[in-house]
Design a protein around this motif. Structure first.
Motif, mmCIF file in Angstrom:
data_model
loop_
_atom_site.group_PDB
_atom_site.id
_atom_site.type_symbol
_atom_site.label_atom_id
_atom_site.label_comp_id
_atom_site.label_asym_id
_atom_site.label_seq_id
_atom_site.Cartn_x
_atom_site.Cartn_y
_atom_site.Cartn_z
ATOM 1 N N GLU A 151 12.677 -28.175 -65.476
ATOM 2 C CA GLU A 151 13.472 -27.052 -65.968
ATOM 3 C C GLU A 151 13.249 -25.823 -65.092
ATOM 4 O OE1 GLU A 151 15.496 -27.236 -68.581
ATOM 5 O OE2 GLU A 151 14.915 -29.180 -69.400
ATOM 6 N N ASN A 152 14.246 -24.961 -65.017
ATOM 7 C CA ASN A 152 14.106 -23.717 -64.263
ATOM 8 C C ASN A 152 13.851 -22.528 -65.173
ATOM 9 O OD1 ASN A 152 14.223 -22.284 -61.730
ATOM 10 N ND2 ASN A 152 16.148 -21.408 -62.444
ATOM 11 N N ASN A 153 14.368 -22.632 -66.397
ATOM 12 C CA ASN A 153 14.183 -21.541 -67.353
ATOM 13 C C ASN A 153 13.364 -22.030 -68.535
ATOM 14 O OD1 ASN A 153 15.788 -19.644 -65.910
ATOM 15 N ND2 ASN A 153 17.600 -20.737 -66.639
ATOM 16 N N TYR A 154 12.301 -21.302 -68.823
ATOM 17 C CA TYR A 154 11.411 -21.729 -69.895
ATOM 18 C C TYR A 154 10.491 -20.568 -70.272
ATOM 19 C CZ TYR A 154 8.735 -22.657 -65.613
ATOM 20 O OH TYR A 154 8.146 -22.567 -64.373
ATOM 21 N N TYR A 155 9.701 -20.817 -71.309
ATOM 22 C CA TYR A 155 8.727 -19.844 -71.793
ATOM 23 C C TYR A 155 7.364 -20.510 -71.821
ATOM 24 C CZ TYR A 155 12.787 -17.210 -73.441
ATOM 25 O OH TYR A 155 13.964 -16.514 -73.509
ATOM 26 N N LEU A 156 6.355 -19.706 -71.559
ATOM 27 C CA LEU A 156 4.968 -20.166 -71.611
ATOM 28 C C LEU A 156 4.194 -19.278 -72.567
ATOM 29 C CD1 LEU A 156 4.595 -20.655 -67.791
ATOM 30 C CD2 LEU A 156 4.367 -22.503 -69.449
ATOM 31 N N VAL A 214 -1.998 -12.632 -67.891
ATOM 32 C CA VAL A 214 -1.775 -13.950 -67.313
ATOM 33 C C VAL A 214 -1.520 -13.823 -65.821
ATOM 34 C CG1 VAL A 214 -0.859 -14.893 -69.471
ATOM 35 C CG2 VAL A 214 0.718 -13.945 -67.755
ATOM 36 N N ASN A 215 -1.775 -14.941 -65.137
ATOM 37 C CA ASN A 215 -1.401 -15.075 -63.739
ATOM 38 C C ASN A 215 -0.409 -16.230 -63.689
ATOM 39 O OD1 ASN A 215 -1.114 -15.191 -60.993
ATOM 40 N ND2 ASN A 215 -3.220 -15.788 -60.563
ATOM 41 N N PHE A 216 0.865 -15.889 -63.601
ATOM 42 C CA PHE A 216 1.934 -16.867 -63.622
ATOM 43 C C PHE A 216 2.396 -17.148 -62.206
ATOM 44 C CE2 PHE A 216 5.420 -19.324 -64.657
ATOM 45 C CZ PHE A 216 6.648 -18.739 -64.410
ATOM 46 N N GLN A 217 2.229 -18.374 -61.773
ATOM 47 C CA GLN A 217 2.653 -18.814 -60.442
ATOM 48 C C GLN A 217 3.694 -19.917 -60.638
ATOM 49 O OE1 GLN A 217 1.466 -17.425 -57.582
ATOM 50 N NE2 GLN A 217 0.161 -16.045 -58.773
ATOM 51 N N LYS A 218 4.978 -19.519 -60.617
ATOM 52 C CA LYS A 218 6.037 -20.470 -60.955
ATOM 53 C C LYS A 218 6.116 -21.632 -59.974
ATOM 54 C CE LYS A 218 10.849 -20.707 -62.452
ATOM 55 N NZ LYS A 218 12.106 -19.951 -62.679
ATOM 56 N N ALA A 219 6.006 -21.337 -58.694
ATOM 57 C CA ALA A 219 6.121 -22.406 -57.696
ATOM 58 C C ALA A 219 4.990 -23.412 -57.839
ATOM 59 C CB ALA A 219 6.121 -21.806 -56.293
ATOM 60 N N ALA A 220 3.827 -22.934 -58.162
ATOM 61 C CA ALA A 220 2.668 -23.806 -58.340
ATOM 62 C C ALA A 220 2.594 -24.386 -59.744
ATOM 63 C CB ALA A 220 1.393 -23.045 -58.032
ATOM 64 N N LYS A 221 3.464 -23.935 -60.637
ATOM 65 C CA LYS A 221 3.469 -24.361 -62.042
ATOM 66 C C LYS A 221 2.095 -24.149 -62.659
ATOM 67 C CE LYS A 221 7.338 -27.456 -61.331
ATOM 68 N NZ LYS A 221 7.865 -28.830 -61.323
ATOM 69 N N SER A 222 1.631 -22.918 -62.503
ATOM 70 C CA SER A 222 0.315 -22.547 -62.996
ATOM 71 C C SER A 222 0.436 -21.322 -63.883
ATOM 72 C CB SER A 222 -0.604 -22.252 -61.806
ATOM 73 O OG SER A 222 -1.812 -21.679 -62.225
ATOM 74 N N PHE A 223 -0.368 -21.292 -64.954
ATOM 75 C CA PHE A 223 -0.259 -20.226 -65.952
ATOM 76 C C PHE A 223 -1.653 -19.996 -66.529
ATOM 77 C CE2 PHE A 223 1.788 -17.433 -68.753
ATOM 78 C CZ PHE A 223 1.519 -17.726 -70.082
ATOM 79 N N PHE A 281 4.327 -24.715 -73.767
ATOM 80 C CA PHE A 281 5.541 -24.625 -72.940
ATOM 81 C C PHE A 281 6.750 -24.959 -73.793
ATOM 82 C CE2 PHE A 281 7.949 -25.409 -69.009
ATOM 83 C CZ PHE A 281 8.949 -26.249 -69.459
ATOM 84 N N ILE A 282 7.840 -24.215 -73.606
ATOM 85 C CA ILE A 282 9.097 -24.568 -74.246
ATOM 86 C C ILE A 282 10.242 -24.252 -73.293
ATOM 87 C CG2 ILE A 282 9.282 -22.332 -75.436
ATOM 88 C CD1 ILE A 282 10.681 -23.832 -77.744
ATOM 89 N N PRO A 283 11.131 -25.237 -73.050
ATOM 90 C CA PRO A 283 12.290 -24.966 -72.194
ATOM 91 C C PRO A 283 13.271 -24.084 -72.955
ATOM 92 C CG PRO A 283 11.928 -27.329 -72.503
ATOM 93 C CD PRO A 283 11.116 -26.623 -73.519
ATOM 94 N N SER A 284 14.043 -23.320 -72.245
ATOM 95 C CA SER A 284 15.070 -22.520 -72.894
ATOM 96 C C SER A 284 16.383 -23.299 -72.917
ATOM 97 C CB SER A 284 15.260 -21.191 -72.161
ATOM 98 O OG SER A 284 15.664 -21.409 -70.842
ATOM 99 N N GLY A 285 17.277 -22.904 -73.809
ATOM 100 C CA GLY A 285 18.567 -23.586 -73.911
ATOM 101 C C GLY A 285 18.563 -24.619 -75.011
ATOM 102 N N GLY A 286 19.378 -24.410 -76.038
ATOM 103 C CA GLY A 286 19.495 -25.386 -77.120
ATOM 104 C C GLY A 286 18.248 -25.445 -77.981
ATOM 105 N N TYR A 287 18.199 -26.478 -78.803
ATOM 106 C CA TYR A 287 17.040 -26.663 -79.673
ATOM 107 C C TYR A 287 15.966 -27.401 -78.879
ATOM 108 C CZ TYR A 287 20.340 -25.514 -83.329
ATOM 109 O OH TYR A 287 21.268 -24.883 -84.100
ATOM 110 N N GLN A 288 14.836 -26.776 -78.726
ATOM 111 C CA GLN A 288 13.784 -27.352 -77.910
ATOM 112 C C GLN A 288 12.476 -27.394 -78.687
ATOM 113 O OE1 GLN A 288 14.538 -28.652 -75.123
ATOM 114 N NE2 GLN A 288 16.346 -27.600 -74.354
ATOM 115 N N LYS A 289 11.587 -28.261 -78.265
ATOM 116 C CA LYS A 289 10.282 -28.351 -78.918
ATOM 117 C C LYS A 289 9.203 -27.777 -78.005
ATOM 118 C CE LYS A 289 8.995 -32.888 -77.204
ATOM 119 N NZ LYS A 289 8.513 -34.238 -77.533
#
Lengths: 115, 115
Positions: free
Chosen positions: B29-34, B66-75, B94-102
């Motif tokens: 996913e490209n858009n998400y929440y941590l 937090v230290n969020f490194q999106k390319a490294a997928k580190s949080f 982690f939760i992806p954005s868009g629609g109903y997500q878990k």
């Protein structure tokens, strides 16, 4: 502002029995998610309810069912209890219509022990 | 499917010192929440901090950052001026954005603050 509430706090059942757990969401929230947290593990998603319908479901058998009421409160039912169902059951609420769906607020949990 | 990995099962820190908890995740996913959640022995899951993936600026909440490194997928989560009340299990989520997500949780890091 009341947070997420769950009842009961603790529950002891025997194998084969059925159990119902209850959750009231945070004021203003319309979406309820249920999680199972085994000892020493992270929460595992069971299912989610919005507008009285199940919107998402995790990898849990049909013995796990739920319901959401018009006031947004929710119940989790587990039939034919197994020893492995012993866990902390967490309810979380969020607001789909209010635009804060992605941030979930958790209740204190119900500790279920199956003997 | 998304996965969240917390490679530090347990950590300890002296009171008033700084500690960093690690979290990596895997998603297409490209858009998400941590999120970082704290679960003290009372077992109530408490939201500590939230990061939207589209925001480059790292989130901060008082002593927590937090230290969020999106390319490294580190949080990672940094706790400054650690207090005894910070003793708890910490879960990365982690939760992806868009629609109903878990929400997908990591396995947790047990943090002990030592007086």
């Amino acid at each position: 502002d009341a947070g997420v509430t769950q009842s009961p706090t603790h529950l002891i059942k025997t194998r084969g029995q059925q159990v119902t757990l209850r959750c009231s969401p945070k004021s203003g929230h319309d979406t309820v998610s249920w999680y199972q947290q085994a000892l020493g593990q992270g929460p595992q998603f069971i299912f989610q309810y919005y507008e009285e319908e199940e919107r998402q479901r995790g990898n849990f058998p049909d013995r796990f069912s739920g319901h959401q009421f018009p006031n947004y409160s929710s119940e989790l039912n587990v039939n034919a209890l197994l020893l492995g169902d012993s866990a902390l059951y967490l309810c979380a609420s969020s607001s789909w219509s209010g635009g804060s769906y992605y941030t979930q607020y958790f209740g204190p949990g119900t500790r279920l022990t199956v003997l | 499917a998304q996965t969240v990995t917390q490679s530090q099962p347990e950590m300890s820190v002296q009171e008033a010192e700084t500690v960093t908890l690690s979290c990596t995740y895997d998603t297409s996913e490209n858009n998400y929440y941590l999120f970082w959640y704290k679960q003290p022995p009372s077992r109530q899951m408490i939201l500590v901090i939230r990061q939207e993936a589209y925001k480059q600026q790292n989130a901060t909440e008082n002593r927590f950052s937090v230290n969020f490194q999106k390319a490294a997928k580190s949080f990672s989560l940094k706790i400054s001026d650690s207090q005894l009340g910070d003793t708890a299990m910490y879960f990365c989520a982690f939760i992806p954005s868009g629609g109903y997500q878990k929400v997908t949780f990591g396995t947790g890091t047990k943090l002990q603050v030592i007086p």
